[in-house]
Design a protein around this motif. Structure first.
Motif, PDB file in Angstrom:
ATOM      1  N   GLY A  71      -6.941  -3.560   1.739  1.00  0.00           N
ATOM      2  CA  GLY A  71      -6.627  -2.451   2.165  1.00  0.00           C
ATOM      3  C   GLY A  71      -5.088  -2.443   2.393  1.00  0.00           C
ATOM      4  O   GLY A  71      -4.514  -1.167   2.201  1.00  0.00           O
ATOM      5  N   HIS A  72      -4.249  -3.283   2.328  1.00  0.00           N
ATOM      6  CA  HIS A  72      -2.707  -3.375   2.332  1.00  0.00           C
ATOM      7  C   HIS A  72      -2.290  -3.597   1.120  1.00  0.00           C
ATOM      8  O   HIS A  72      -1.796  -2.657   0.388  1.00  0.00           O
ATOM      9  CB  HIS A  72      -2.166  -4.302   3.390  1.00  0.00           C
ATOM     10  CG  HIS A  72      -0.583  -4.397   3.358  1.00  0.00           C
ATOM     11  ND1 HIS A  72       0.122  -3.238   3.530  1.00  0.00           N
ATOM     12  CD2 HIS A  72       0.280  -5.271   2.906  1.00  0.00           C
ATOM     13  CE1 HIS A  72       1.384  -3.640   3.454  1.00  0.00           C
ATOM     14  NE2 HIS A  72       1.190  -4.780   2.951  1.00  0.00           N
ATOM     15  N   PHE A  73      -2.533  -4.910   0.410  1.00  0.00           N
ATOM     16  CA  PHE A  73      -1.727  -5.094  -0.908  1.00  0.00           C
ATOM     17  C   PHE A  73      -2.384  -4.394  -1.913  1.00  0.00           C
ATOM     18  O   PHE A  73      -1.718  -4.017  -2.828  1.00  0.00           O
ATOM     19  CB  PHE A  73      -1.899  -6.664  -0.986  1.00  0.00           C
ATOM     20  CG  PHE A  73      -0.761  -7.451  -0.152  1.00  0.00           C
ATOM     21  CD1 PHE A  73       0.531  -7.265  -0.600  1.00  0.00           C
ATOM     22  CD2 PHE A  73      -1.109  -8.121   0.977  1.00  0.00           C
ATOM     23  CE1 PHE A  73       1.688  -8.200   0.058  1.00  0.00           C
ATOM     24  CE2 PHE A  73      -0.287  -8.799   1.852  1.00  0.00           C
ATOM     25  CZ  PHE A  73       1.115  -8.818   1.153  1.00  0.00           C
ATOM     26  N   GLY A  74      -3.821  -4.412  -1.987  1.00  0.00           N
ATOM     27  CA  GLY A  74      -4.438  -3.791  -2.921  1.00  0.00           C
ATOM     28  C   GLY A  74      -3.959  -2.460  -3.200  1.00  0.00           C
ATOM     29  O   GLY A  74      -3.718  -1.735  -4.269  1.00  0.00           O
ATOM     30  N   VAL A  75      -4.056  -1.628  -2.057  1.00  0.00           N
ATOM     31  CA  VAL A  75      -3.552  -0.244  -2.163  1.00  0.00           C
ATOM     32  C   VAL A  75      -2.334  -0.018  -2.582  1.00  0.00           C
ATOM     33  O   VAL A  75      -1.762   0.830  -2.902  1.00  0.00           O
ATOM     34  CB  VAL A  75      -4.073   0.392  -0.594  1.00  0.00           C
ATOM     35  CG1 VAL A  75      -3.362   2.010  -0.325  1.00  0.00           C
ATOM     36  CG2 VAL A  75      -5.301   0.524  -0.243  1.00  0.00           C
ATOM     37  N   LEU A  76      -1.250  -1.092  -1.686  1.00  0.00           N
ATOM     38  CA  LEU A  76       0.199  -0.992  -2.084  1.00  0.00           C
ATOM     39  C   LEU A  76       0.540  -0.998  -3.463  1.00  0.00           C
ATOM     40  O   LEU A  76       1.219  -0.401  -3.846  1.00  0.00           O
ATOM     41  CB  LEU A  76       0.734  -2.067  -1.282  1.00  0.00           C
ATOM     42  CG  LEU A  76       2.416  -1.940  -1.039  1.00  0.00           C
ATOM     43  CD1 LEU A  76       2.940  -0.614  -0.377  1.00  0.00           C
ATOM     44  CD2 LEU A  76       2.918  -3.020  -0.459  1.00  0.00           C
ATOM     45  N   PHE A  77      -0.121  -2.187  -4.121  1.00  0.00           N
ATOM     46  CA  PHE A  77       0.147  -2.253  -5.570  1.00  0.00           C
ATOM     47  C   PHE A  77      -0.358  -1.198  -6.132  1.00  0.00           C
ATOM     48  O   PHE A  77       0.442  -0.810  -7.235  1.00  0.00           O
ATOM     49  CB  PHE A  77      -0.761  -3.586  -6.122  1.00  0.00           C
ATOM     50  CG  PHE A  77       0.185  -4.832  -5.590  1.00  0.00           C
ATOM     51  CD1 PHE A  77       0.987  -4.801  -4.544  1.00  0.00           C
ATOM     52  CD2 PHE A  77      -0.099  -6.001  -6.095  1.00  0.00           C
ATOM     53  CE1 PHE A  77       1.704  -6.057  -4.242  1.00  0.00           C
ATOM     54  CE2 PHE A  77       0.472  -7.140  -5.672  1.00  0.00           C
ATOM     55  CZ  PHE A  77       1.320  -7.189  -4.857  1.00  0.00           C
ATOM     56  N   CYS A  78      -1.407  -0.375  -5.794  1.00  0.00           N
ATOM     57  CA  CYS A  78      -1.915   0.657  -6.644  1.00  0.00           C
ATOM     58  C   CYS A  78      -0.606   1.952  -6.571  1.00  0.00           C
ATOM     59  O   CYS A  78      -0.544   2.549  -7.518  1.00  0.00           O
ATOM     60  CB  CYS A  78      -3.150   1.477  -6.010  1.00  0.00           C
ATOM     61  SG  CYS A  78      -4.601   0.447  -6.664  1.00  0.00           S
ATOM     62  N   ALA A  79      -0.019   1.995  -5.383  1.00  0.00           N
ATOM     63  CA  ALA A  79       0.835   3.074  -5.147  1.00  0.00           C
ATOM     64  C   ALA A  79       1.817   2.784  -5.825  1.00  0.00           C
ATOM     65  O   ALA A  79       2.753   3.736  -6.632  1.00  0.00           O
ATOM     66  CB  ALA A  79       1.151   3.100  -3.724  1.00  0.00           C
ATOM     67  N   LEU A  80       2.354   1.281  -6.253  1.00  0.00           N
ATOM     68  CA  LEU A  80       3.505   1.057  -6.717  1.00  0.00           C
ATOM     69  C   LEU A  80       3.442   1.101  -8.099  1.00  0.00           C
ATOM     70  O   LEU A  80       4.313   1.307  -9.070  1.00  0.00           O
ATOM     71  CB  LEU A  80       3.858  -0.519  -6.697  1.00  0.00           C
ATOM     72  CG  LEU A  80       4.974  -0.713  -5.539  1.00  0.00           C
ATOM     73  CD1 LEU A  80       4.971  -2.338  -5.005  1.00  0.00           C
ATOM     74  CD2 LEU A  80       6.245  -0.176  -5.535  1.00  0.00           C
ATOM     75  N   SER A  81       2.224   1.199  -8.929  1.00  0.00           N
ATOM     76  CA  SER A  81       2.087   1.585 -10.151  1.00  0.00           C
ATOM     77  C   SER A  81       2.314   2.817 -10.669  1.00  0.00           C
ATOM     78  O   SER A  81       2.457   3.129 -11.583  1.00  0.00           O
ATOM     79  CB  SER A  81       0.583   1.252 -10.612  1.00  0.00           C
ATOM     80  OG  SER A  81      -0.423   2.073  -9.887  1.00  0.00           O
ATOM     81  N   VAL A  82       2.636   3.846  -9.837  1.00  0.00           N
ATOM     82  CA  VAL A  82       2.701   5.113  -9.752  1.00  0.00           C
ATOM     83  C   VAL A  82       4.286   5.672  -9.371  1.00  0.00           C
ATOM     84  O   VAL A  82       4.861   6.376 -10.146  1.00  0.00           O
ATOM     85  CB  VAL A  82       1.750   6.111  -9.316  1.00  0.00           C
ATOM     86  CG1 VAL A  82       2.053   7.684  -9.461  1.00  0.00           C
ATOM     87  CG2 VAL A  82       0.276   5.737  -9.682  1.00  0.00           C
ATOM     88  N   LEU A  83       4.612   4.934  -8.346  1.00  0.00           N
ATOM     89  CA  LEU A  83       5.749   5.398  -7.511  1.00  0.00           C
ATOM     90  C   LEU A  83       7.049   4.484  -8.032  1.00  0.00           C
ATOM     91  O   LEU A  83       6.795   3.410  -8.279  1.00  0.00           O
ATOM     92  CB  LEU A  83       5.638   5.509  -6.036  1.00  0.00           C
ATOM     93  CG  LEU A  83       4.808   6.385  -5.348  1.00  0.00           C
ATOM     94  CD1 LEU A  83       4.387   6.191  -3.929  1.00  0.00           C
ATOM     95  CD2 LEU A  83       5.051   7.872  -5.477  1.00  0.00           C
ATOM     96  N   ASP A  84       8.175   5.070  -7.657  1.00  0.00           N
ATOM     97  CA  ASP A  84       9.288   4.083  -7.733  1.00  0.00           C
ATOM     98  C   ASP A  84       9.464   3.196  -6.584  1.00  0.00           C
ATOM     99  O   ASP A  84       9.044   3.591  -5.531  1.00  0.00           O
ATOM    100  CB  ASP A  84      10.570   5.112  -7.609  1.00  0.00           C
ATOM    101  CG  ASP A  84      10.681   6.022  -8.936  1.00  0.00           C
ATOM    102  OD1 ASP A  84      10.554   5.161  -9.981  1.00  0.00           O
ATOM    103  OD2 ASP A  84      11.260   6.964  -8.985  1.00  0.00           O
ATOM    104  N   PRO A  85      10.044   2.145  -6.598  1.00  0.00           N
ATOM    105  CA  PRO A  85       9.991   1.064  -5.673  1.00  0.00           C
ATOM    106  C   PRO A  85      10.744   1.586  -4.405  1.00  0.00           C
ATOM    107  O   PRO A  85      10.392   1.335  -3.222  1.00  0.00           O
ATOM    108  CB  PRO A  85      10.749  -0.209  -6.309  1.00  0.00           C
ATOM    109  CG  PRO A  85      10.662   0.142  -7.606  1.00  0.00           C
ATOM    110  CD  PRO A  85      10.531   1.513  -7.873  1.00  0.00           C
ATOM    111  N   GLY A  86      11.726   2.253  -4.602  1.00  0.00           N
ATOM    112  CA  GLY A  86      12.353   2.980  -3.329  1.00  0.00           C
ATOM    113  C   GLY A  86      11.618   3.554  -2.296  1.00  0.00           C
ATOM    114  O   GLY A  86      11.682   3.127  -0.910  1.00  0.00           O
ATOM    115  N   PRO A  87      10.959   4.890  -2.562  1.00  0.00           N
ATOM    116  CA  PRO A  87      10.139   5.344  -1.451  1.00  0.00           C
ATOM    117  C   PRO A  87       9.130   4.340  -0.875  1.00  0.00           C
ATOM    118  O   PRO A  87       8.812   4.369   0.394  1.00  0.00           O
ATOM    119  CB  PRO A  87       9.556   6.702  -2.161  1.00  0.00           C
ATOM    120  CG  PRO A  87      10.404   6.792  -3.499  1.00  0.00           C
ATOM    121  CD  PRO A  87      10.895   5.380  -3.998  1.00  0.00           C
ATOM    122  N   VAL A  88       8.367   3.615  -1.695  1.00  0.00           N
ATOM    123  CA  VAL A  88       7.471   2.771  -1.200  1.00  0.00           C
ATOM    124  C   VAL A  88       8.080   1.820  -0.273  1.00  0.00           C
ATOM    125  O   VAL A  88       7.672   1.558   0.722  1.00  0.00           O
ATOM    126  CB  VAL A  88       6.892   1.653  -2.409  1.00  0.00           C
ATOM    127  CG1 VAL A  88       5.930   0.553  -1.843  1.00  0.00           C
ATOM    128  CG2 VAL A  88       6.065   2.879  -3.320  1.00  0.00           C
TER     129      VAL A  88
END
Length: 290
Positions: A71-88
């Protein structure tokens, strides 16, 4: 706080700030869910052989592995594959106000006007980042980061309800349970994951190694030592340096563009989270969620 402790706190914040950058580098070659599975498998391999089996807590650790691992790391890594690190790095700080909200329900924690103000500022700052015209096509990944922040807060509640448990036992056995479920999800959602892993460059493996050793083991181990040794209000504010490092690194390494919405929104979130973190709870209050 002694100078050595201050330097250690700064080092932890630096590692965490760099960690988002290394994950971003790794997910550019390895699919995010597979990368998360590999991360937890490596953590389990390094920690489980040196810990006891927490038999009475295995059920709760299994639930934690779903919330925190997938729920946390899996989803966060998925978001990072698309987004820049700054907003994340900025938006994931919503885990702090989410934790405060959950603490009022599970631990009868009183918010008070200062933390309510901090929570309001944090959410307003994130809304400003959502309104950034450059981010309008990235609303779903941004929402994934918000969800990951919520799962981090839920994980805090579950960890607190675990009671007394060795840090390495918690991390090791939770990782051992998280890795298989993430591997199955990767096989379902990422059909080319194995080929990607086999063809990954040495840089991707170096990034993964940094995440496993420096962030998961060194940084968290040092952080728990600092929290046990020094006053929480002396230690926790150092963590606010992590998103500053992430944003700066994202600009320098990945060429992230900075807009007015990002600047104002990011500063607003940081101020809001700082208000929540620096608010000193009464002595009779639960302090684990602050």
């Amino acid at each position: 706080m002694p100078i050595k402790a201050a330097l250690l706190s700064f080092s932890v914040a630096l590692i965490w700030g760099m960690n988002i950058l290394t994950v971003k580098g790794a997910v550019s070659e390895i699919p995010p869910v597979m990368l998360t599975a590999m991360r937890f498998a490596a953590v389990a391999l390094l920690l489980v052989p040196f810990t006891k089996i927490p038999r009475k807590k295995l059920g709760k650790l299994a639930l934690l592995s779903v919330v925190f691992g997938s729920g946390h790391f899996g989803v966060l890594f998925c978001a990072l594959s698309v987004l820049d690190p700054g907003p994340v790095a900025i938006i994931v700080l919503l885990g702090v106000p989410f934790s405060s909200m959950l603490a009022t329900y599970f631990f009868n924690d009183r918010l008070g006007w200062k933390r309510l103000l901090g929570m309001t500022l944090a959410f307003v700052g994130v809304m400003l980042m959502f309104w950034d015209p450059a981010m309008t096509h990235l609303q779903v990944p941004l929402l994934l980061v918000v969800f990951a922040a919520l799962m981090w807060a839920v994980a805090n509640v579950l960890i607190k309800k675990l009671g007394d448990i060795n840090t390495f036992e918690l991390n090791g056995w939770m990782a051992l349970m998280a890795a298989p479920q993430l591997l199955v999800l990767s096989f379902i959602l990422e059909p080319g994951a194995i080929d990607a892993v086999m063809n990954a460059s040495w840089m991707a493996w170096a990034n993964l190694s940094f995440t496993v050793i420096m962030s998961s083991i060194v940084a968290y181990g040092s952080w728990y030592y600092l929290l046990k040794t020094y006053d929480v209000n002396q230690v926790v504010p150092w963590s606010l340096l992590a998103p500053v490092v992430s944003v700066t690194g994202s600009i320098l390494i990945f060429g992230e563009t900075i807009s007015t919405f990002k600047i104002i929104g990011g500063i607003t979130v940081l101020v809001g989270v700082a208000v929540i973190m620096l608010r000193k709870p009464p002595q009779n209050q639960e302090q684990g969620m602050d």
